[in-house]
Design a protein around this motif. Structure first.
Motif, PDB file in Angstrom:
ATOM      1  N   CYS A  67       0.882  -1.185   0.000  1.00  0.00           N
ATOM      2  CA  CYS A  67       0.000   0.000   0.000  1.00  0.00           C
ATOM      3  C   CYS A  67       0.909   1.221   0.000  1.00  0.00           C
ATOM      4  CB  CYS A  67      -0.923  -0.011   1.213  1.00  0.00           C
ATOM      5  SG  CYS A  67      -2.206  -1.287   1.131  1.00  0.00           S
ATOM      6  N   VAL A  68       1.403   1.570  -1.166  1.00  0.00           N
ATOM      7  CA  VAL A  68       2.506   2.523  -1.279  1.00  0.00           C
ATOM      8  C   VAL A  68       2.103   3.971  -1.024  1.00  0.00           C
ATOM      9  CG1 VAL A  68       3.842   1.041  -2.814  1.00  0.00           C
ATOM     10  CG2 VAL A  68       2.166   2.636  -3.796  1.00  0.00           C
ATOM     11  N   GLU A  69       0.788   4.263  -1.014  1.00  0.00           N
ATOM     12  CA  GLU A  69       0.341   5.639  -0.792  1.00  0.00           C
ATOM     13  C   GLU A  69      -0.027   5.925   0.663  1.00  0.00           C
ATOM     14  OE1 GLU A  69       0.227   8.392  -2.796  1.00  0.00           O
ATOM     15  OE2 GLU A  69       1.433   7.173  -4.154  1.00  0.00           O
ATOM     16  N   LEU A  70       0.057   4.929   1.535  1.00  0.00           N
ATOM     17  CA  LEU A  70      -0.171   5.175   2.965  1.00  0.00           C
ATOM     18  C   LEU A  70       0.996   5.999   3.516  1.00  0.00           C
ATOM     19  CD1 LEU A  70      -1.470   1.754   4.359  1.00  0.00           C
ATOM     20  CD2 LEU A  70      -2.751   3.896   4.184  1.00  0.00           C
ATOM     21  N   HIS A  71       0.677   7.101   4.186  1.00  0.00           N
ATOM     22  CA  HIS A  71       1.728   7.971   4.715  1.00  0.00           C
ATOM     23  C   HIS A  71       1.753   8.012   6.238  1.00  0.00           C
ATOM     24  CE1 HIS A  71       2.681   9.280   0.715  1.00  0.00           C
ATOM     25  NE2 HIS A  71       1.431   9.660   0.496  1.00  0.00           N
ATOM     26  N   SER A  72       0.568   7.996   6.847  1.00  0.00           N
ATOM     27  CA  SER A  72       0.486   8.080   8.309  1.00  0.00           C
ATOM     28  C   SER A  72      -0.674   7.211   8.782  1.00  0.00           C
ATOM     29  CB  SER A  72       0.270   9.535   8.740  1.00  0.00           C
ATOM     30  OG  SER A  72       0.187   9.643  10.143  1.00  0.00           O
ATOM     31  N   LEU A  73      -0.436   6.441   9.842  1.00  0.00           N
ATOM     32  CA  LEU A  73      -1.471   5.540  10.343  1.00  0.00           C
ATOM     33  C   LEU A  73      -1.580   5.627  11.858  1.00  0.00           C
ATOM     34  CD1 LEU A  73      -0.973   2.217   8.328  1.00  0.00           C
ATOM     35  CD2 LEU A  73      -2.927   3.754   8.200  1.00  0.00           C
ATOM     36  N   SER A  74      -2.815   5.535  12.335  1.00  0.00           N
ATOM     37  CA  SER A  74      -3.052   5.463  13.779  1.00  0.00           C
ATOM     38  C   SER A  74      -4.046   4.350  14.057  1.00  0.00           C
ATOM     39  CB  SER A  74      -3.605   6.797  14.296  1.00  0.00           C
ATOM     40  OG  SER A  74      -3.907   6.697  15.676  1.00  0.00           O
ATOM     41  N   PHE A  75      -3.588   3.337  14.780  1.00  0.00           N
ATOM     42  CA  PHE A  75      -4.432   2.231  15.198  1.00  0.00           C
ATOM     43  C   PHE A  75      -4.398   2.178  16.730  1.00  0.00           C
ATOM     44  CE2 PHE A  75      -3.230  -0.057  11.025  1.00  0.00           C
ATOM     45  CZ  PHE A  75      -4.311   0.518  10.367  1.00  0.00           C
ATOM     46  N   PRO A  76      -5.255   2.949  17.389  1.00  0.00           N
ATOM     47  CA  PRO A  76      -5.151   3.108  18.851  1.00  0.00           C
ATOM     48  C   PRO A  76      -5.449   1.853  19.655  1.00  0.00           C
ATOM     49  CG  PRO A  76      -7.129   4.196  18.002  1.00  0.00           C
ATOM     50  CD  PRO A  76      -6.317   3.808  16.816  1.00  0.00           C
ATOM     51  N   GLY A 117       6.723  -3.345   2.150  1.00  0.00           N
ATOM     52  CA  GLY A 117       6.741  -2.578   0.911  1.00  0.00           C
ATOM     53  C   GLY A 117       5.912  -1.314   0.917  1.00  0.00           C
ATOM     54  N   CYS A 118       5.435  -0.889   2.082  1.00  0.00           N
ATOM     55  CA  CYS A 118       4.689   0.389   2.168  1.00  0.00           C
ATOM     56  C   CYS A 118       5.708   1.517   2.219  1.00  0.00           C
ATOM     57  CB  CYS A 118       3.784   0.400   3.396  1.00  0.00           C
ATOM     58  SG  CYS A 118       2.417  -0.783   3.320  1.00  0.00           S
ATOM     59  N   ASN A 119       6.315   1.804   1.072  1.00  0.00           N
ATOM     60  CA  ASN A 119       7.459   2.714   1.076  1.00  0.00           C
ATOM     61  C   ASN A 119       7.092   4.184   1.223  1.00  0.00           C
ATOM     62  OD1 ASN A 119       6.571   3.328  -1.557  1.00  0.00           O
ATOM     63  ND2 ASN A 119       7.985   1.839  -2.464  1.00  0.00           N
ATOM     64  N   GLY A 120       5.797   4.499   1.294  1.00  0.00           N
ATOM     65  CA  GLY A 120       5.383   5.868   1.561  1.00  0.00           C
ATOM     66  C   GLY A 120       5.073   6.121   3.023  1.00  0.00           C
ATOM     67  N   LEU A 121       5.004   5.058   3.827  1.00  0.00           N
ATOM     68  CA  LEU A 121       4.619   5.186   5.231  1.00  0.00           C
ATOM     69  C   LEU A 121       5.699   5.887   6.030  1.00  0.00           C
ATOM     70  CD1 LEU A 121       2.404   4.430   7.291  1.00  0.00           C
ATOM     71  CD2 LEU A 121       3.635   2.296   7.708  1.00  0.00           C
ATOM     72  N   GLY A 122       5.325   7.036   6.641  1.00  0.00           N
ATOM     73  CA  GLY A 122       6.288   7.811   7.417  1.00  0.00           C
ATOM     74  C   GLY A 122       6.182   7.592   8.907  1.00  0.00           C
ATOM     75  N   ASP A 123       4.958   7.469   9.422  1.00  0.00           N
ATOM     76  CA  ASP A 123       4.800   7.261  10.867  1.00  0.00           C
ATOM     77  C   ASP A 123       3.567   6.418  11.138  1.00  0.00           C
ATOM     78  OD1 ASP A 123       2.419   9.255  11.776  1.00  0.00           O
ATOM     79  OD2 ASP A 123       3.613  10.234  10.221  1.00  0.00           O
ATOM     80  N   ILE A 124       3.639   5.695  12.250  1.00  0.00           N
ATOM     81  CA  ILE A 124       2.524   4.862  12.670  1.00  0.00           C
ATOM     82  C   ILE A 124       2.436   4.887  14.188  1.00  0.00           C
ATOM     83  CG2 ILE A 124       3.929   2.738  12.632  1.00  0.00           C
ATOM     84  CD1 ILE A 124       1.316   1.248  11.845  1.00  0.00           C
ATOM     85  N   SER A 125       1.199   5.015  14.678  1.00  0.00           N
ATOM     86  CA  SER A 125       0.945   5.008  16.125  1.00  0.00           C
ATOM     87  C   SER A 125       0.184   3.738  16.480  1.00  0.00           C
ATOM     88  CB  SER A 125       0.128   6.242  16.521  1.00  0.00           C
ATOM     89  OG  SER A 125      -0.202   6.197  17.896  1.00  0.00           O
ATOM     90  N   ILE A 126       0.830   2.895  17.313  1.00  0.00           N
ATOM     91  CA  ILE A 126       0.233   1.623  17.746  1.00  0.00           C
ATOM     92  C   ILE A 126       0.480   1.465  19.252  1.00  0.00           C
ATOM     93  CG2 ILE A 126       0.183   0.344  15.571  1.00  0.00           C
ATOM     94  CD1 ILE A 126       3.009  -0.650  16.157  1.00  0.00           C
ATOM     95  N   PRO A 127      -0.107   2.345  20.068  1.00  0.00           N
ATOM     96  CA  PRO A 127       0.245   2.430  21.486  1.00  0.00           C
ATOM     97  C   PRO A 127      -0.080   1.190  22.312  1.00  0.00           C
ATOM     98  CG  PRO A 127      -1.699   3.760  21.028  1.00  0.00           C
ATOM     99  CD  PRO A 127      -1.152   3.340  19.705  1.00  0.00           C
ATOM    100  N   LYS A 128      -0.980   0.306  21.816  1.00  0.00           N
ATOM    101  CA  LYS A 128      -1.338  -0.888  22.578  1.00  0.00           C
ATOM    102  C   LYS A 128      -0.830  -2.180  21.946  1.00  0.00           C
ATOM    103  CE  LYS A 128      -5.433   1.064  24.813  1.00  0.00           C
ATOM    104  NZ  LYS A 128      -6.888   0.910  25.075  1.00  0.00           N
ATOM    105  N   CYS A 129      -0.027  -2.050  20.896  1.00  0.00           N
ATOM    106  CA  CYS A 129       0.448  -3.239  20.185  1.00  0.00           C
ATOM    107  C   CYS A 129       1.467  -4.013  21.020  1.00  0.00           C
ATOM    108  CB  CYS A 129       1.068  -2.834  18.854  1.00  0.00           C
ATOM    109  SG  CYS A 129       1.426  -4.235  17.783  1.00  0.00           S
ATOM    110  N   GLU A 130       1.279  -5.331  21.084  1.00  0.00           N
ATOM    111  CA  GLU A 130       2.158  -6.196  21.867  1.00  0.00           C
ATOM    112  C   GLU A 130       2.914  -7.202  20.986  1.00  0.00           C
ATOM    113  OE1 GLU A 130      -0.517  -8.017  24.567  1.00  0.00           O
ATOM    114  OE2 GLU A 130      -0.980  -6.157  25.633  1.00  0.00           O
ATOM    115  N   PHE A 131       2.486  -7.361  19.745  1.00  0.00           N
ATOM    116  CA  PHE A 131       3.087  -8.381  18.888  1.00  0.00           C
ATOM    117  C   PHE A 131       3.267  -7.840  17.476  1.00  0.00           C
ATOM    118  CE2 PHE A 131       2.782 -11.668  15.688  1.00  0.00           C
ATOM    119  CZ  PHE A 131       3.612 -12.679  16.165  1.00  0.00           C
TER     120      PHE A 131
END
Length: 370
Positions: A223-232, A244-258
């Motif tokens: 998904c090359v056009e994804l730039h910023s993601l938040s999955f709270p 291969g998401c080479n457009g992704l700059g930042d991601i917020s996953i504050p509860k991710c454990e795995f």
């Protein structure tokens, strides 16, 4: 020959063979309570319009009805598999443009696949869409199903651009795979995204998924056009999920454990990851993330589940908010030159980390978090 056939309102059960007939229009007399169709209408090559009060739509009901343009089934609540086209064949239905099913609740696997002329569809009562139900509906540009909870397949629906599926709780495997025109999707109540659900959605740049807890393998691959993601709310992200998401700059996953192996491999523009307590990280999780220079996490469960080469060579700063140093296998930092890196820890824990005897002591600087 006869071109229009009317089904009497009194009919309760009907078996009808229209193959090789001249019938172009099939209608029900109004005022009836609907009827059960025994068998199918397959092979009715002259049939162009259907407006009948059938209660059930059997598997392959309209197979090889190659002239069919309009279908109205106002009483149907369920439809079976391969209604218009056999998904295992190369055939495509390029004539059907209008499909009306106002009381339909359940759609079977491959039910409406390969309807290449269908552009718009509103299904106000549908709750379940089966696997690959709309695969290869290449002209489908709008889809509405406000009561839909379990969503099957729209793979290769390249004309879909914006979707709001507010009641959906689960997206199945390959659900939107290769929907290259899809730019935005809102799934605020979805908790699970299946394997390869958005694989190769090369135009996707925005997704709302605030309740999401599980992202399975390869879900957002390429998904090359994804730039910023938040999955709270997300807790698990599978292997190669964002590969291969080479457009992704930042991601917020504050509860991710795995995080599975190669979860963010090839995210060459990723520079920020915000997360909470680390549990397991698979091998090569951030491989080729050459812009990722800082890692910040609030906790560490065990450290033994941290895989080999999971942190990239570009990483220079690690912010570890754990008060007590935890064991972590050396392979996790094998791509980094630790003597050139800085570790930030709680102020009261600086000396603990320096004297811990664990790999943390090998960082060039260990400084307090300000």
């Amino acid at each position: 020959g006869l071109t229009k056939l009317m089904i009497p309102a009194s009919i309760k059960r009907l078996s009808l063979k229209l193959s090789d007939s001249s019938i172009t229009e099939l209608v029900s007399e109004k005022g009836g309570e609907g009827f059960e169709l025994v068998g199918t209408l397959r092979g009715a090559t002259s049939l162009k319009s259907v407006d009948i009060d059938v209660l059930n739509v059997p598997d392959k009901c309209f197979l090889n009805c190659t002239a069919l343009e309009s279908v109205n089934l106002p009483m149907a609540k369920t439809v079976g598999k391969d209604i218009f086209v056999d998904h295992s064949k190369k055939d495509v239905n390029s004539t059907l443009k209008s499909l009306n099913l106002p009381f339909l609740e359940t759609i079977g696997n491959y039910a409406f696949c390969k309807l290449s002329a269908l552009e718009d569809l509103n299904l106000p009562k549908v709750t379940t869409v089966g696997v690959s139900a709309f695969t290869d509906c290449t002209s489908l540009r709008s889809f509405s199903a406000p009561k839909l909870t379990k969503c099957g397949g729209f793979s290769n629906c390249i004309s879909l651009a914006n979707l709001s599926l507010d009641s959906v709780t689960e997206l199945s495997e390959d659900c939107f795979r290769n929907c290259s025109g899809l730019k935005f999707i809102s799934i605020p109540n979805c908790t699970k995204i299946g394997v390869s659900a958005f694989d190769s959605c090369t135009g996707l740049n925005n997704i709302v998924a605030d309740s999401l807890k599980l992202v399975k393998d390869r879900a957002f691959r390429q998904c090359v056009e994804l730039h910023s993601l938040s999955f709270p709310a997300v807790k698990r992200i599978g292997s190669g999920a964002f590969d291969g998401c080479n457009g992704l700059g930042d991601i917020s996953i504050p509860k991710c454990e795995f995080l599975g192996e190669k979860a963010f491999a090839g995210c060459t523009n990723l520079h920020q990851v915000i997360w909470g307590t680390i549990g397991d990280i698979g091998d090569d999780c951030f491989s080729d993330c050459q812009k990722l220079t800082t890692m910040d996490f609030t906790g560490l469960y065990y450290g033994y589940g941290i895989g080999n080469r999971c942190f990239p060579a570009s990483l220079k700063v690690v912010v570890n908010r754990c008060a007590k140093p935890r064991q972590i296998q050396q392979g996790a930092f094998s791509l980094m030159v630790l003597s050139e890196c800085t570790l930030y820890v709680p102020a009261e824990s600086v000396e603990l980390y320096k004297s811990s005897g664990l790999i943390w002591k090998d960082f060039g600087q260990i400084l307090p978090i300000e």
